[in-house]
Design a protein around this motif. Structure first.
Motif, PDB file in Angstrom:
ATOM      1  N   GLY A   1       0.803  -1.216   0.000  1.00 25.16           N
ATOM      2  CA  GLY A   1       0.000   0.000   0.000  1.00 25.16           C
ATOM      3  C   GLY A   1       0.837   1.269   0.000  1.00 25.16           C
ATOM      4  N   LEU A   2       2.087   1.156   0.418  1.00 24.58           N
ATOM      5  CA  LEU A   2       3.002   2.298   0.431  1.00 24.58           C
ATOM      6  C   LEU A   2       3.900   2.337  -0.807  1.00 24.58           C
ATOM      7  CD1 LEU A   2       4.025   2.323   4.198  1.00 24.58           C
ATOM      8  CD2 LEU A   2       2.423   3.836   3.025  1.00 24.58           C
ATOM      9  N   GLY A   3       3.607   1.477  -1.786  1.00 28.96           N
ATOM     10  CA  GLY A   3       4.334   1.513  -3.047  1.00 28.96           C
ATOM     11  C   GLY A   3       5.476   0.533  -3.192  1.00 28.96           C
ATOM     12  N   PHE A   4       5.702  -0.321  -2.203  1.00 29.51           N
ATOM     13  CA  PHE A   4       6.735  -1.349  -2.325  1.00 29.51           C
ATOM     14  C   PHE A   4       6.194  -2.489  -3.172  1.00 29.51           C
ATOM     15  CE2 PHE A   4       8.063   0.942   1.395  1.00 29.51           C
ATOM     16  CZ  PHE A   4       9.443   0.857   1.412  1.00 29.51           C
ATOM     17  N   THR A   5       7.056  -3.113  -3.958  1.00 26.84           N
ATOM     18  CA  THR A   5       6.651  -4.258  -4.759  1.00 26.84           C
ATOM     19  C   THR A   5       7.429  -5.491  -4.318  1.00 26.84           C
ATOM     20  OG1 THR A   5       8.279  -3.726  -6.467  1.00 26.84           O
ATOM     21  CG2 THR A   5       6.058  -2.864  -6.783  1.00 26.84           C
ATOM     22  N   PRO A   6       6.759  -6.634  -4.250  1.00 31.25           N
ATOM     23  CA  PRO A   6       7.455  -7.882  -3.882  1.00 31.25           C
ATOM     24  C   PRO A   6       8.225  -8.416  -5.091  1.00 31.25           C
ATOM     25  CG  PRO A   6       5.134  -8.310  -4.240  1.00 31.25           C
ATOM     26  CD  PRO A   6       5.328  -6.826  -4.412  1.00 31.25           C
ATOM     27  N   SER A   7       9.365  -7.808  -5.379  1.00 27.34           N
ATOM     28  CA  SER A   7      10.090  -8.073  -6.618  1.00 27.34           C
ATOM     29  C   SER A   7      11.139  -9.172  -6.525  1.00 27.34           C
ATOM     30  CB  SER A   7      10.771  -6.782  -7.090  1.00 27.34           C
ATOM     31  OG  SER A   7      11.692  -6.346  -6.114  1.00 27.34           O
ATOM     32  N   HIS A   8      11.516  -9.593  -5.325  1.00 33.54           N
ATOM     33  CA  HIS A   8      12.612 -10.554  -5.175  1.00 33.54           C
ATOM     34  C   HIS A   8      12.243 -11.644  -4.176  1.00 33.54           C
ATOM     35  CE1 HIS A   8      14.718  -7.152  -6.905  1.00 33.54           C
ATOM     36  NE2 HIS A   8      15.780  -7.922  -7.109  1.00 33.54           N
ATOM     37  N   PHE A   9      12.923 -12.763  -4.285  1.00 36.95           N
ATOM     38  CA  PHE A   9      12.891 -13.785  -3.248  1.00 36.95           C
ATOM     39  C   PHE A   9      14.093 -13.549  -2.359  1.00 36.95           C
ATOM     40  CE2 PHE A   9      10.656 -16.120  -6.633  1.00 36.95           C
ATOM     41  CZ  PHE A   9       9.519 -16.487  -5.922  1.00 36.95           C
ATOM     42  N   GLY A  10      13.933 -13.800  -1.077  1.00 38.17           N
ATOM     43  CA  GLY A  10      15.057 -13.660  -0.164  1.00 38.17           C
ATOM     44  C   GLY A  10      15.399 -15.004   0.453  1.00 38.17           C
ATOM     45  N   PHE A  11      16.656 -15.182   0.783  1.00 38.65           N
ATOM     46  CA  PHE A  11      17.122 -16.403   1.415  1.00 38.65           C
ATOM     47  C   PHE A  11      17.967 -16.048   2.622  1.00 38.65           C
ATOM     48  CE2 PHE A  11      16.408 -17.429  -2.988  1.00 38.65           C
ATOM     49  CZ  PHE A  11      15.788 -18.659  -2.941  1.00 38.65           C
TER      50      PHE A  11
END
Length: 137
Positions: free
Chosen positions: A122-132
């Motif tokens: 909602g604040l403009g962040f996109t779930p663009s990556h996977f993290g490990f």
């Protein structure tokens, strides 16, 4: 420090992974403050600590040598959530990142925090990556 750690403990994940011994937290804070580009931001209402986050400015080579900001450990006291404090903190982090010459701001969060994911989106962040993650112990 106890008030900040209490915020870190203020949910199921934090309650299981944070401790009551303040010695390592004070030691970590001392090291953090010696590192360039590392900031611990604390929100206070009256005299009570109600929010916190850590911001680290990182210089790198990728994305045409872009400087980026990493947000960590964003917490708002549970009884104050939903009142706009988190949004103010993220706006503050973006302003600090911009002032620090960053063109990108990033964060990671535990994938079980679905409400938190909606908040960031909602604040403009996109779930663009996977993290490990991997323990070094």
């Amino acid at each position: 420090m106890p008030a900040i750690v209490a915020l870190l403990q203020d949910d199921a994940l934090g309650a299981a992974r944070e401790g009551d011994n303040m010695v390592p937290y004070f030691a970590a804070y001392d090291v953090m403050m010696q590192e360039n580009g590392n900031q611990l931001i604390v929100g206070v209402s009256d005299t009570r600590v109600v929010a916190t986050y850590q911001l680290t400015l990182i210089t790198g080579l990728s994305l045409r040598a872009s400087r980026r900001a990493q947000i960590e450990s964003v917490r708002v006291a549970s009884e104050l959530r939903g009142q706009g404090i988190g949004q103010l903190m993220i706006e503050d982090a973006v302003a600090r990142a911009r002032t620090g010459g960053c063109s990108l701001i990033q964060l990671t969060m535990h994938k079980s925090r679905t409400d938190t994911a909606r908040f960031y989106e909602g604040l403009g962040f996109t779930p663009s990556h996977f993290g490990f993650k991997r323990s070094t112990v």
